[in-house]
Structure formats: C-alpha cells, structure tokens
Design a protein around this motif. Structure first.
Motif, mmCIF file in Angstrom:
data_model
loop_
_atom_site.group_PDB
_atom_site.id
_atom_site.type_symbol
_atom_site.label_atom_id
_atom_site.label_comp_id
_atom_site.label_asym_id
_atom_site.label_seq_id
_atom_site.Cartn_x
_atom_site.Cartn_y
_atom_site.Cartn_z
ATOM 1 N N THR A 46 35.049 46.862 13.801
ATOM 2 C CA THR A 46 34.490 46.705 12.459
ATOM 3 C C THR A 46 35.349 47.442 11.442
ATOM 4 O OG1 THR A 46 33.072 48.642 12.766
ATOM 5 C CG2 THR A 46 32.118 46.485 13.293
ATOM 6 N N GLU A 47 35.202 47.057 10.194
ATOM 7 C CA GLU A 47 35.863 47.755 9.094
ATOM 8 C C GLU A 47 35.148 49.077 8.846
ATOM 9 O OE1 GLU A 47 38.564 46.603 7.344
ATOM 10 O OE2 GLU A 47 38.631 44.850 8.667
ATOM 11 N N GLU A 48 35.780 49.967 8.115
ATOM 12 C CA GLU A 48 35.172 51.242 7.738
ATOM 13 C C GLU A 48 33.855 50.979 7.009
ATOM 14 O OE1 GLU A 48 35.342 55.517 6.903
ATOM 15 O OE2 GLU A 48 37.019 54.412 7.731
ATOM 16 N N GLY A 49 32.791 51.641 7.443
ATOM 17 C CA GLY A 49 31.490 51.489 6.804
ATOM 18 C C GLY A 49 30.697 50.276 7.262
ATOM 19 N N GLU A 50 31.249 49.503 8.206
ATOM 20 C CA GLU A 50 30.524 48.363 8.777
ATOM 21 C C GLU A 50 30.134 48.695 10.206
ATOM 22 O OE1 GLU A 50 33.039 44.926 8.564
ATOM 23 O OE2 GLU A 50 32.607 44.610 6.439
ATOM 24 N N TYR A 51 28.970 48.188 10.621
ATOM 25 C CA TYR A 51 28.460 48.518 11.948
ATOM 26 C C TYR A 51 27.779 47.296 12.549
ATOM 27 C CZ TYR A 51 29.013 53.018 9.703
ATOM 28 O OH TYR A 51 29.528 54.070 9.013
ATOM 29 N N TYR A 52 27.855 47.203 13.857
ATOM 30 C CA TYR A 52 27.057 46.218 14.567
ATOM 31 C C TYR A 52 25.641 46.771 14.698
ATOM 32 C CZ TYR A 52 31.232 43.605 15.892
ATOM 33 O OH TYR A 52 32.377 42.855 15.869
ATOM 34 N N TRP A 53 24.659 45.927 14.454
ATOM 35 C CA TRP A 53 23.274 46.366 14.562
ATOM 36 C C TRP A 53 22.998 46.970 15.930
ATOM 37 C CZ3 TRP A 53 19.314 42.450 12.136
ATOM 38 C CH2 TRP A 53 19.528 42.369 10.757
ATOM 39 N N THR A 54 23.517 46.371 16.961
ATOM 40 C CA THR A 54 23.254 46.855 18.313
ATOM 41 C C THR A 54 23.719 48.302 18.497
ATOM 42 O OG1 THR A 54 23.392 46.268 20.656
ATOM 43 C CG2 THR A 54 25.413 46.000 19.356
ATOM 44 N N ASP A 55 24.745 48.725 17.751
ATOM 45 C CA ASP A 55 25.235 50.100 17.848
ATOM 46 C C ASP A 55 24.333 51.080 17.100
ATOM 47 O OD1 ASP A 55 27.380 49.214 19.357
ATOM 48 O OD2 ASP A 55 28.722 49.076 17.625
ATOM 49 N N LEU A 56 23.613 50.602 16.074
ATOM 50 C CA LEU A 56 22.743 51.474 15.289
ATOM 51 C C LEU A 56 21.388 51.697 15.960
ATOM 52 C CD1 LEU A 56 23.423 50.049 11.711
ATOM 53 C CD2 LEU A 56 24.446 52.074 12.776
ATOM 54 N N ILE A 57 20.943 50.728 16.730
ATOM 55 C CA ILE A 57 19.638 50.834 17.379
ATOM 56 C C ILE A 57 19.650 51.996 18.370
ATOM 57 C CG2 ILE A 57 18.021 49.663 18.943
ATOM 58 C CD1 ILE A 57 18.817 47.058 17.463
ATOM 59 N N GLY A 58 18.630 52.846 18.236
ATOM 60 C CA GLY A 58 18.507 54.022 19.087
ATOM 61 C C GLY A 58 19.074 55.292 18.484
ATOM 62 N N MET A 59 19.842 55.171 17.393
ATOM 63 C CA MET A 59 20.421 56.368 16.771
ATOM 64 C C MET A 59 19.336 57.199 16.092
ATOM 65 S SD MET A 59 24.009 54.924 15.181
ATOM 66 C CE MET A 59 24.812 56.505 14.991
ATOM 67 N N SER A 60 19.489 58.520 16.111
ATOM 68 C CA SER A 60 18.566 59.421 15.418
ATOM 69 C C SER A 60 18.821 59.369 13.924
ATOM 70 C CB SER A 60 18.754 60.866 15.893
ATOM 71 O OG SER A 60 18.365 60.990 17.235
ATOM 72 N N VAL A 61 17.735 59.375 13.152
ATOM 73 C CA VAL A 61 17.829 59.356 11.696
ATOM 74 C C VAL A 61 17.332 60.696 11.172
ATOM 75 C CG1 VAL A 61 17.086 58.192 9.594
ATOM 76 C CG2 VAL A 61 17.503 56.854 11.678
ATOM 77 N N ILE A 62 18.211 61.398 10.436
ATOM 78 C CA ILE A 62 17.934 62.756 9.972
ATOM 79 C C ILE A 62 18.051 62.778 8.457
ATOM 80 C CG2 ILE A 62 18.672 65.168 10.107
ATOM 81 C CD1 ILE A 62 20.029 64.317 12.836
ATOM 82 N N ASN A 63 17.030 63.337 7.794
ATOM 83 C CA ASN A 63 17.078 63.347 6.330
ATOM 84 C C ASN A 63 17.817 64.572 5.793
ATOM 85 O OD1 ASN A 63 15.247 65.495 6.275
ATOM 86 N ND2 ASN A 63 13.587 64.307 5.363
ATOM 87 N N HIS A 64 17.909 64.653 4.467
ATOM 88 C CA HIS A 64 18.659 65.716 3.792
ATOM 89 C C HIS A 64 18.080 67.107 4.033
ATOM 90 C CE1 HIS A 64 15.565 64.205 1.065
ATOM 91 N NE2 HIS A 64 15.508 65.426 0.583
ATOM 92 N N GLU A 65 16.820 67.189 4.498
ATOM 93 C CA GLU A 65 16.197 68.471 4.829
ATOM 94 C C GLU A 65 16.335 68.790 6.320
ATOM 95 O OE1 GLU A 65 12.329 67.413 3.417
ATOM 96 O OE2 GLU A 65 12.730 68.186 1.401
ATOM 97 N N GLN A 66 17.167 68.006 7.015
ATOM 98 C CA GLN A 66 17.424 68.144 8.455
ATOM 99 C C GLN A 66 16.181 67.864 9.315
ATOM 100 O OE1 GLN A 66 20.632 68.355 9.536
ATOM 101 N NE2 GLN A 66 20.924 68.113 7.341
ATOM 102 N N VAL A 67 15.262 67.055 8.777
ATOM 103 C CA VAL A 67 14.094 66.627 9.537
ATOM 104 C C VAL A 67 14.440 65.310 10.233
ATOM 105 C CG1 VAL A 67 11.687 65.846 9.385
ATOM 106 C CG2 VAL A 67 12.486 67.743 7.948
ATOM 107 N N VAL A 68 14.180 65.256 11.524
ATOM 108 C CA VAL A 68 14.416 64.016 12.275
ATOM 109 C C VAL A 68 13.260 63.070 11.967
ATOM 110 C CG1 VAL A 68 14.690 62.972 14.546
ATOM 111 C CG2 VAL A 68 15.679 65.228 14.086
ATOM 112 N N LEU A 69 13.579 61.975 11.290
ATOM 113 C CA LEU A 69 12.551 61.000 10.921
ATOM 114 C C LEU A 69 12.178 60.104 12.092
ATOM 115 C CD1 LEU A 69 13.899 59.930 7.414
ATOM 116 C CD2 LEU A 69 12.153 61.644 7.959
#
Length: 170
Positions: free
Chosen positions: A96-119
């Motif tokens: 992929t190009e810089e800043g592009e992602y396959y959806w399958t690679d994003l699934i399962g990733m941890s999402v962390i907000n600006h306060e370092q809270v895992v959403l």
C-alpha cells in the motif's frame, strides 16, 4: 496453501454464467476487478480447499465480475463452484501507499485515544461513501470513529495500535 501463510477471504462464487465454464463473483474488494490481480485463488467450502488458477476475467457494466478458471470449460463444471468462498494469500497483496491500509490489517488492532485510554479493538470497518469508519468494541462499548486525519493519528502496524483523537463520551 503456500508457505503456511494466512488466507484472506475476498469474495464468493455466486453461480455459473453461460455454457463455457464462466462463473459470476460476489466480491468483497473495493474495486470489482481487484480480484483479477491474483492469478491463483483458493476456493473453500465446508472442509474442502481447492487451488484454482484464473484463465481470464472481466467486469460487465461496472456491476458484475465474471471469471473463467483453467480446466473449467462447461456449465456443469462452473455450477459445481457455486457457494465456494474465494481466498488469496495475504503475502500476495500489493504494497500500500503511505497512509493507506488494507481493512484486514486494521481489524483486531488496539485503538488508544489521546488520553492513553484503550477504547477497544477494531471489530470491523464501514464504508459510508464519504469515508471509512472504524467500528471499535471494548469495555467502553462500541465506538464509530471516522477513519480521517482529523480523528486518526498514528497507525503503528508493528505495535498493532491506532492512535485517535476520540473521547470516551463521544
């Protein structure tokens, strides 16, 4: 499957077309013809997995993908493939190009907000037309986060994390 690599589900076979061995495809790709980039598909149904080599393919009226496999020359042979899931090795995906992602690679990733809270973690993605949306599930419930620069910061593929500007109360 080559080298024990991960197979990614890319679509399914809807049924036969005509009398010369063609099948119509239900694609899970962004562009209908993207599946034609992969010369070998793995067809899966129940406990059976078969390697199929594409002979040719075409998109009709920007609505339907049709393909013909090598050694599939009759309607009866094509009908036998109906209901099979189509998978390709993840290792065969184009970079992929810089800043592009396959959806399958994003699934399962941890999402962390600006306060370092895992959403939570990415459960799936939605395509809305305007932009993609992360469906994040975790102990704070389900969050729908637009996958745009205003809300999504660093995506670290190695650490499997996505930094977001998103509060718990959003």
């Amino acid at each position: 499957m080559p080298d024990g690599g991960e197979l990614i589900i890319m679509g399914f076979i809807r049924g036969a077309v005509g009398v010369k061995g063609w099948v119509k495809i239900g694609s899970h790709t962004e562009y209908l013809d993207s599946l034609l980039d992969y010369p070998t598909w793995y067809l899966i149904k129940d406990q059976q997995r078969v390697e199929a080599v594409l002979e040719t393919g075409k998109v009709l009226n920007n609505k339907e993908l049709q393909v013909k496999f090598e050694d599939c020359d009759t309607r009866d042979q094509a009908e036998a493939w109906q209901g099979y899931t189509i998978a390709v090795p993840r290792a065969d995906f184009v970079e992929t190009e810089e800043g592009e992602y396959y959806w399958t690679d994003l699934i399962g990733m941890s999402v962390i907000n600006h306060e370092q809270v895992v959403l939570g973690s990415v459960h799936s993605l939605l395509q809305t037309g305007a932009h993609d949306v992360l469906v994040v599930r975790g102990e704070h419930g389900e969050k729908l986060i637009p996958f745009v620069e205003a809300f999504v910061g660093e995506v670290d593929m190695n650490a499997k994390t996505i930094q977001v500007e998103w509060g718990l109360d959003y």
